[in-house]
Design a protein around this motif. Structure first.
Motif, short mmCIF file in Angstrom:
data_model
loop_
_atom_site.label_atom_id
_atom_site.label_comp_id
_atom_site.label_asym_id
_atom_site.label_seq_id
_atom_site.Cartn_x
_atom_site.Cartn_y
_atom_site.Cartn_z
N ILE A 7 9.88 20.34 41.13
CA ILE A 7 10.20 18.72 40.41
C ILE A 7 8.87 18.21 40.09
N TYR A 30 12.74 20.64 37.08
CA TYR A 30 13.39 19.34 36.76
C TYR A 30 12.23 18.31 36.48
N VAL A 37 10.82 20.07 30.62
CA VAL A 37 11.93 21.02 31.12
C VAL A 37 11.94 22.25 30.12
N ALA A 48 16.88 22.42 34.77
CA ALA A 48 17.69 21.73 35.75
C ALA A 48 18.05 20.41 35.29
N GLY A 49 19.17 19.71 35.31
CA GLY A 49 19.42 18.28 34.84
C GLY A 49 19.17 17.50 36.03
N SER A 50 19.08 17.84 37.32
CA SER A 50 18.69 16.80 38.31
C SER A 50 17.92 17.45 39.32
N GLU A 53 20.30 19.83 41.53
CA GLU A 53 20.36 21.12 40.60
C GLU A 53 19.32 21.99 40.80
N ALA A 54 18.03 21.44 41.02
CA ALA A 54 16.84 22.06 41.09
C ALA A 54 16.47 22.88 42.18
#
Length: 299
Positions: A7, A30, A37, A48-50, A53-54
């Protein structure tokens, strides 16, 4: 090889995540910026979109974020979605208190936690040559060594959770003070008619030599302040330094002066520039700044 949720894919995190991909790890990244990304995906990572999710199901979760608020916000999501037993590594530079908080809260959720702030700026991240100061347990440090080896050149366990951030504060104290002195040396040499470029070459080869003189003397002389590490971030870090010193009842007069010089650079509008832009503060204090068009008209 590990599965990793990463992240924070900014100026430092992006290259670091890329090195982990190159080392053979499966890296899912993410970032609030979609372009960051996409860059990781182009390097062989997974987008990943969040945050959820990551980090879902990953062996290791990594953050590389600007400051405490973002770390606390993202970590709150991480503890909700990371699997029990996952290893959390925070490469961000934050307060020791935030590092200790992540360790305490992580333990409640079955996470192993290391604070691992880095030094080396963008060049260090790009070249996998970072210096990493780590706080946590010896067992967790050993588990993380393949990660550190992929992104750094020097890495040491320096104490329990929070200790990495303490050593990083000491690092920023030295770096800021050195930039301030190099800036003054440049102004002094240029003002007295010496060849500052040759002078810095000589100084870099003697006892005054430093990594800053090695890497930054040319760009400082050229007034090229493209950010490798922004004044804004160093200002934040000097706040951590002065806060830690107050809590420890330690007197740091040189550190306090350095913090004020960095604050001055920010107040002068240089927050987005590299911290080597302390040269602009040294010039301004000596009245050496170039005249503006208005000044010329008044003259």
């Amino acid at each position: 090889m590990s599965t990793i949720g990463f992240i924070g894919l900014g100026i430092m995190g992006g290259p670091m995540a890329g090195h982990l991909v190159a080392a053979g790890h499966e890296v899912t990244g993410y970032n609030r910026s979609a372009a960051a990304v996409e860059k990781l995906v182009a390097a062989g990572g997974i987008g990943a979109g969040s945050v959820a999710e990551a980090v879902d199901g990953k062996d290791i979760v990594i953050t590389m974020l600007p400051q405490d608020e973002q770390v606390r916000e993202v970590f709150t999501e991480i503890v909700r979605h990371a699997k029990t037993g996952a290893l959390y590594i925070d490469f961000s530079s934050v307060t020791p208190q935030t590092a200790e908080w992540t360790a305490t809260e992580g333990a409640k959720r079955g996470l192993r936690v290391l604070d691992a702030p880095v030094s080396g700026g963008e060049p260090g991240a790009v070249n996998a040559a970072l210096s990493i100061m780590v706080g946590g347990s010896d067992a967790d440090f050993q588990a993380a060594e393949p990660i550190f080896a992929a992104v750094g050149k020097t890495y040491e366990l320096v104490g329990p959770n929070g200790s990495g951030q303490v050593v990083k504060a000491a690092n920023q104290l030295i770096v800021g003070g050195t930039y301030a002195l190099v800036a003054e040396a440049i102004v002094l040499m240029e003002s007295l008619g010496a060849d500052a470029a040759k002078g810095l070459d000589v100084l870099a080869g003697g006892l005054a030599g430093s990594k800053i003189l090695e890497l930054k003397r040319k760009t400082m002389l050229e007034r090229d302040f493209q950010p490798g590490f922004r004044i804004d971030l160093h200002h934040k870090d000097m706040g951590i330094v002065t806060q830690a010193a107050r809590e420890a009842e330690v007197t740091i007069p040189m550190g306090a002066l350095t913090a004020q010089l960095i604050a001055a650079a920010r107040a002068m509008g240089h927050g987005s520039l590299d911290h080597s832009a302390l040269l602009l503060v040294a010039e301004a204090l000596s009245g050496k700044t170039a005249p503006t068009p208005t000044d010329e008209a008044d003259a």
